[in-house]
Design a protein around this motif. Structure first.
Motif, PDB file in Angstrom:
ATOM      1  N   GLU A   1      66.449  -0.001  32.894  1.00 24.52           N
ATOM      2  CA  GLU A   1      65.766   0.804  31.895  1.00 24.52           C
ATOM      3  C   GLU A   1      65.699   2.240  32.398  1.00 24.52           C
ATOM      4  N   CYS A   2      65.890   3.193  31.514  1.00 28.10           N
ATOM      5  CA  CYS A   2      65.797   4.594  31.919  1.00 28.10           C
ATOM      6  C   CYS A   2      64.977   5.375  30.902  1.00 28.10           C
ATOM      7  N   ASP A   3      64.434   6.478  31.335  1.00 29.85           N
ATOM      8  CA  ASP A   3      63.633   7.340  30.487  1.00 29.85           C
ATOM      9  C   ASP A   3      64.575   8.183  29.622  1.00 29.85           C
ATOM     10  N   PRO A   4      64.294   8.322  28.336  1.00 30.31           N
ATOM     11  CA  PRO A   4      65.157   9.131  27.478  1.00 30.31           C
ATOM     12  C   PRO A   4      65.355  10.559  27.989  1.00 30.31           C
ATOM     13  N   SER A   5      64.360  11.096  28.698  1.00 31.60           N
ATOM     14  CA  SER A   5      64.492  12.456  29.229  1.00 31.60           C
ATOM     15  C   SER A   5      65.514  12.528  30.362  1.00 31.60           C
ATOM     16  N   ASP A   6      65.904  11.371  30.922  1.00 27.37           N
ATOM     17  CA  ASP A   6      66.915  11.334  31.976  1.00 27.37           C
ATOM     18  C   ASP A   6      68.331  11.234  31.422  1.00 27.37           C
ATOM     19  N   VAL A   7      68.465  11.153  30.113  1.00 22.67           N
ATOM     20  CA  VAL A   7      69.774  11.053  29.481  1.00 22.67           C
ATOM     21  C   VAL A   7      70.271  12.473  29.219  1.00 22.67           C
ATOM     22  N   GLY A   8      71.408  12.796  29.843  1.00 19.49           N
ATOM     23  CA  GLY A   8      71.958  14.143  29.724  1.00 19.49           C
ATOM     24  C   GLY A   8      72.869  14.314  28.523  1.00 19.49           C
TER      25      GLY A   8
ATOM     26  N   ASP B   1      76.158  12.425  28.847  1.00 14.51           N
ATOM     27  CA  ASP B   1      76.132  10.971  28.992  1.00 14.51           C
ATOM     28  C   ASP B   1      76.643  10.313  27.713  1.00 14.51           C
ATOM     29  N   ARG B   2      77.391   9.234  27.876  1.00 14.78           N
ATOM     30  CA  ARG B   2      77.851   8.477  26.715  1.00 14.78           C
ATOM     31  C   ARG B   2      76.741   7.518  26.315  1.00 14.78           C
ATOM     32  N   VAL B   3      76.149   7.749  25.132  1.00 14.38           N
ATOM     33  CA  VAL B   3      75.054   6.930  24.621  1.00 14.38           C
ATOM     34  C   VAL B   3      75.585   6.112  23.449  1.00 14.38           C
ATOM     35  N   ARG B   4      75.358   4.809  23.525  1.00 13.33           N
ATOM     36  CA  ARG B   4      75.817   3.900  22.470  1.00 13.33           C
ATOM     37  C   ARG B   4      74.618   3.144  21.932  1.00 13.33           C
ATOM     38  N   ASP B   5      74.530   3.019  20.616  1.00 19.26           N
ATOM     39  CA  ASP B   5      73.526   2.152  20.007  1.00 19.26           C
ATOM     40  C   ASP B   5      73.994   0.716  20.157  1.00 19.26           C
TER      41      ASP B   5
ATOM     42  N   THR C   1      80.753   0.931  30.874  1.00 15.70           N
ATOM     43  CA  THR C   1      81.109   1.321  32.232  1.00 15.70           C
ATOM     44  C   THR C   1      79.915   1.975  32.909  1.00 15.70           C
ATOM     45  N   THR C   2      80.009   2.093  34.208  1.00 12.83           N
ATOM     46  CA  THR C   2      78.951   2.711  34.992  1.00 12.83           C
ATOM     47  C   THR C   2      78.623   4.092  34.438  1.00 12.83           C
ATOM     48  N   GLY C   3      77.349   4.345  34.227  1.00 12.86           N
ATOM     49  CA  GLY C   3      76.884   5.619  33.708  1.00 12.86           C
ATOM     50  C   GLY C   3      76.592   5.603  32.219  1.00 12.86           C
ATOM     51  N   ASP C   4      77.124   4.625  31.488  1.00 14.36           N
ATOM     52  CA  ASP C   4      76.861   4.526  30.057  1.00 14.36           C
ATOM     53  C   ASP C   4      75.385   4.252  29.813  1.00 14.36           C
ATOM     54  N   VAL C   5      74.895   4.715  28.676  1.00 14.69           N
ATOM     55  CA  VAL C   5      73.525   4.457  28.252  1.00 14.69           C
ATOM     56  C   VAL C   5      73.585   3.702  26.928  1.00 14.69           C
TER      57      VAL C   5
ATOM     58  N   ARG D   1      71.230   2.411  23.773  1.00 15.21           N
ATOM     59  CA  ARG D   1      69.939   2.568  23.109  1.00 15.21           C
ATOM     60  C   ARG D   1      69.648   1.270  22.353  1.00 15.21           C
ATOM     61  N   PHE D   2      68.547   0.640  22.727  1.00 11.05           N
ATOM     62  CA  PHE D   2      68.127  -0.623  22.096  1.00 11.05           C
ATOM     63  C   PHE D   2      66.646  -0.449  21.802  1.00 11.05           C
ATOM     64  N   THR D   3      65.767  -1.274  22.294  1.00 14.22           N
ATOM     65  CA  THR D   3      64.331  -1.053  22.131  1.00 14.22           C
ATOM     66  C   THR D   3      63.861   0.052  23.069  1.00 14.22           C
ATOM     67  N   GLU D   4      64.600   0.245  24.134  1.00 11.79           N
ATOM     68  CA  GLU D   4      64.421   1.310  25.111  1.00 11.79           C
ATOM     69  C   GLU D   4      65.809   1.862  25.398  1.00 11.79           C
ATOM     70  N   TYR D   5      65.906   2.787  26.330  1.00 12.08           N
ATOM     71  CA  TYR D   5      67.207   3.264  26.790  1.00 12.08           C
ATOM     72  C   TYR D   5      67.546   2.521  28.076  1.00 12.08           C
ATOM     73  N   TYR D   6      68.784   2.077  28.193  1.00 12.63           N
ATOM     74  CA  TYR D   6      69.231   1.328  29.366  1.00 12.63           C
ATOM     75  C   TYR D   6      70.506   1.964  29.896  1.00 12.63           C
ATOM     76  N   ARG D   7      70.536   2.189  31.208  1.00 13.63           N
ATOM     77  CA  ARG D   7      71.718   2.770  31.848  1.00 13.63           C
ATOM     78  C   ARG D   7      72.464   1.678  32.599  1.00 13.63           C
ATOM     79  N   ILE D   8      73.785   1.734  32.535  1.00 13.59           N
ATOM     80  CA  ILE D   8      74.647   0.821  33.283  1.00 13.59           C
ATOM     81  C   ILE D   8      74.900   1.450  34.637  1.00 13.59           C
ATOM     82  N   ILE D   9      74.532   0.751  35.703  1.00 11.98           N
ATOM     83  CA  ILE D   9      74.762   1.295  37.054  1.00 11.98           C
ATOM     84  C   ILE D   9      75.559   0.310  37.890  1.00 11.98           C
TER      85      ILE D   9
END
Length: 76
Positions: free
Chosen positions: A19-26, A29-33, A62-66, A68-76
């Protein structure tokens, strides 16, 4: 997906969802719903989010992707 870590033994580590904070999404960053993922990738992602180990092996993520679901989630 997995990646090798250098060092003795070259451990194989699964890609995980955190899980990541939306403010940490640059802006770059590739953000996918969630609904943009293929059905198979969506199932894999949802299993990882609801599981205890959070490992994910979904085509198209892939690594670094975000995601967006109920929260924001980053792939690491």
């Amino acid at each position: 997906m997995s990646r090798s870590i250098g060092g003795s033994g070259g451990a194989d580590v699964a890609t995980v969802v955190v899980e990541c904070d939306p403010s940490d999404v640059g802006p770059t960053d590739r953000v996918r719903d969630l609904d943009q993922l293929t059905p198979a990738a969506r199932r894999e992602f949802l299993d990882a989010v609801s599981g205890s180990d959070r490992a994910v092996d979904a085509a198209g993520l892939t690594t670094g992707d975000v995601v967006r679901f109920t929260e924001y989630y980053r792939i690491i």
